[in-house]
Design a protein around this motif. Structure first.
Motif, mmCIF file in Angstrom:
data_model
loop_
_atom_site.group_PDB
_atom_site.id
_atom_site.type_symbol
_atom_site.label_atom_id
_atom_site.label_comp_id
_atom_site.label_asym_id
_atom_site.label_seq_id
_atom_site.Cartn_x
_atom_site.Cartn_y
_atom_site.Cartn_z
ATOM 1 N N ASP A 242 0.942 -1.090 -0.112
ATOM 2 C CA ASP A 242 -0.117 -0.063 0.005
ATOM 3 C C ASP A 242 0.915 1.240 0.232
ATOM 4 O O ASP A 242 1.402 1.603 0.678
ATOM 5 N N ALA A 243 0.625 1.983 -1.056
ATOM 6 C CA ALA A 243 1.467 3.166 -1.367
ATOM 7 C C ALA A 243 0.931 4.510 -0.646
ATOM 8 O O ALA A 243 1.747 5.258 -0.121
ATOM 9 N N LEU A 244 -0.477 4.451 -0.389
ATOM 10 C CA LEU A 244 -0.998 5.913 -0.107
ATOM 11 C C LEU A 244 -2.446 5.295 0.603
ATOM 12 O O LEU A 244 -3.070 4.818 -0.318
ATOM 13 N N VAL A 245 -2.678 5.881 1.456
ATOM 14 C CA VAL A 245 -4.320 6.158 1.912
ATOM 15 C C VAL A 245 -4.665 7.640 2.080
ATOM 16 O O VAL A 245 -3.900 8.255 2.568
ATOM 17 N N THR A 246 -5.576 8.168 1.220
ATOM 18 C CA THR A 246 -6.038 9.418 1.072
ATOM 19 C C THR A 246 -7.243 9.776 1.533
ATOM 20 O O THR A 246 -8.172 9.088 0.819
ATOM 21 N N ALA A 247 -8.064 10.575 2.280
ATOM 22 C CA ALA A 247 -9.189 11.053 2.425
ATOM 23 C C ALA A 247 -9.228 12.601 2.549
ATOM 24 O O ALA A 247 -8.607 13.179 3.193
ATOM 25 N N MET A 248 -10.608 12.898 1.969
ATOM 26 C CA MET A 248 -10.788 14.190 2.397
ATOM 27 C C MET A 248 -11.422 14.493 3.817
ATOM 28 O O MET A 248 -12.472 13.556 4.137
ATOM 29 N N TRP A 249 -11.209 15.544 4.473
ATOM 30 C CA TRP A 249 -11.646 15.728 5.818
ATOM 31 C C TRP A 249 -13.152 16.141 5.826
ATOM 32 O O TRP A 249 -13.892 15.695 6.575
ATOM 33 N N VAL A 250 -13.393 17.364 4.985
ATOM 34 C CA VAL A 250 -14.655 17.845 4.897
ATOM 35 C C VAL A 250 -15.084 17.577 3.499
ATOM 36 O O VAL A 250 -14.283 18.152 2.785
ATOM 37 N N ASN A 251 -16.206 17.320 3.162
ATOM 38 C CA ASN A 251 -16.736 17.282 1.744
ATOM 39 C C ASN A 251 -17.068 18.566 1.531
ATOM 40 O O ASN A 251 -17.822 19.021 2.077
ATOM 41 N N ASN A 252 -16.465 19.057 0.149
ATOM 42 C CA ASN A 252 -16.942 20.257 -0.365
ATOM 43 C C ASN A 252 -18.170 20.811 -0.806
ATOM 44 O O ASN A 252 -18.712 21.642 -0.633
ATOM 45 N N GLU A 253 -18.915 19.494 -1.063
ATOM 46 C CA GLU A 253 -20.368 19.591 -1.438
ATOM 47 C C GLU A 253 -21.148 19.542 -0.301
ATOM 48 O O GLU A 253 -21.976 20.391 -0.216
#
Length: 392
Positions: free
Chosen positions: A149-160
């Protein structure tokens, strides 16, 4: 509308400049090249470093971990691509865990790494989907392996939707086993308390104009030990991860705006929560309205995202525009064609319903009178948009 001022309800797209940012821009207007080895260059560099230190203190990071970029989008690209290439080089890891509700700055970077990059023998990386719940929050990742696993990425607050991700459950397990992790915090910084060291992630990004700073200034928080093989080439002014002359005026104004946003955060949350509740009451009184913002499960009080099936999103925002209200659909448009939001379709919202989306986002400029007007206007605007029908 004669004699009435316009209502700005698109703060999630870009917030008005705070007075503190305006003052900082005026105070530093004469600064020149911060890389210059002469008196004026040293003065410009001092302003940049002071801003860097202040931002670090506000966000729980060391000064050396605060990098200035040209936008949140650029910061996301450097982080996502750089961490992925770094993991590939150091341990051969190729899997990238990402949800379908990410901002295009992250989502399209991952798409490029996992198929858009022309490499003999096939894609360098493999995309692994992080599931999302009904309100569109990324959920727990599956089994993790630091060798793969090279990366786990997540948005903290959804912009919509404004819905807040439980970062501990999404990126926490990867942090615990040493897998590179990135958080797109563009909608969170200045609106939620941030402790970069406490989160333990490798990188975190922000954009100044989302919290009342200047446009074209982004922030990349990058741990000292993060392995980032940056895709940006040039002078390497920002810790050799981002190249380009640093903007001292933008740095000073960003620090001033962030300090003001953090200082008033609690009071502003309470004020906007009242506005949000009033708006949601009106929205829910409109037949067949569908609400996506989920305050009960955790959402910024600034957002109200909804759909009105039978109405076209473009019709809604044009009718509001005529009535003196600036708003957005929250979805991407391509060549003038209104398309269903990728966030809503990832939440299993049918295309017909998603096409009637409307996003109203509030901020420091929003007043009681603004909320009175939009609450009075909205039912009639929806009725008109539904009468106009949905394009197919």
């Amino acid at each position: 509308m004669s004699g009435m001022s316009r209502i700005y309800l698109d703060h999630a797209a870009s917030a008005p400049l705070r007075p503190e940012a305006v003052d900082a821009l005026e105070r530093t207007a004469s600064l020149l090249n911060p890389a210059g080895q002469y008196a004026s260059g040293r003065e410009a560099s001092r302003i940049v470093e002071d801003a860097r230190e202040q931002i670090g203190e506000l966000l729980g990071a060391d000064r050396a971990e605060v990098l200035f970029t040209g936008s949140g989008t650029e910061a996301d690209n450097i982080a996502v691509q750089g961490l992925a290439f770094g993991a590939l080089r150091t341990c051969g890891a190729r899997r990238i865990h990402v949800s379908a509700v990410e901002h295009p700055a992250v989502g399209e970077s991952v798409d490029w790494l996992c198929g858009g990059l022309p490499v003999p023998g096939g894609p360098l990386f493999e995309r692994v989907e992080i599931p999302v719940d009904v309100p569109g929050r990324p959920g727990a990742v599956g089994l993790l392996d630091p060798a793969q696993d090279a990366l786990v990425t997540a948005m903290w607050v959804n912009n919509e939707t404004g819905n807040v991700t439980d970062l501990a459950s999404v990126v926490g397990p990867a942090v615990n086993v040493g897998i590179p992790t990135h958080v797109d915090a563009v909608q969170a910084v200045g609106h939620l308390p941030v402790d970069f060291h406490g989160l333990g992630v490798a990188t975190l990004t922000a954009s100044a104009h989302k919290f009342g700073g200047p446009k074209s200034v982004g922030l990349l928080l990058a741990r000292r030990d993060a392995v980032i093989d940056t895709p940006v080439r040039g002078g390497g002014q920002e810790r050799k991860l981002r190249s380009g002359t640093v903007n001292p005026q933008g740095a000073a104004a960003t620090a001033a705006a962030l300090a003001a946003a953090v200082a008033e955060m609690d009071a502003e949350h309470a004020r906007l929560a009242g506005y949000q509740e009033r708006l949601l009451d009106v929205v829910r009184s409109i037949p067949d309205a569908v609400v996506y913002t989920d305050p009960d499960g955790g959402a910024l009080p600034s957002h109200v995202h909804m759909s009105f099936p039978g109405a076209e999103g473009d019709s809604l925002i044009m009718l509001l525009d005529v009535a003196g209200v600036d708003a957005s659909t929250g979805s991407a448009c391509s060549a003038g064609v209104n398309r269903a939001s990728h966030v809503l379709t990832a939440m299993s919202v049918d295309v017909h319903t998603a096409r009637g989306a409307l996003r109203l986002t509030m901020g420091p400029a929003t007043t009681d009178a603004d909320i009175d007007r939009i609450c009075a206007l909205l039912p009639g605007v929806v009725e008109q948009a539904r009468a106009a029908g949905t394009a197919y």
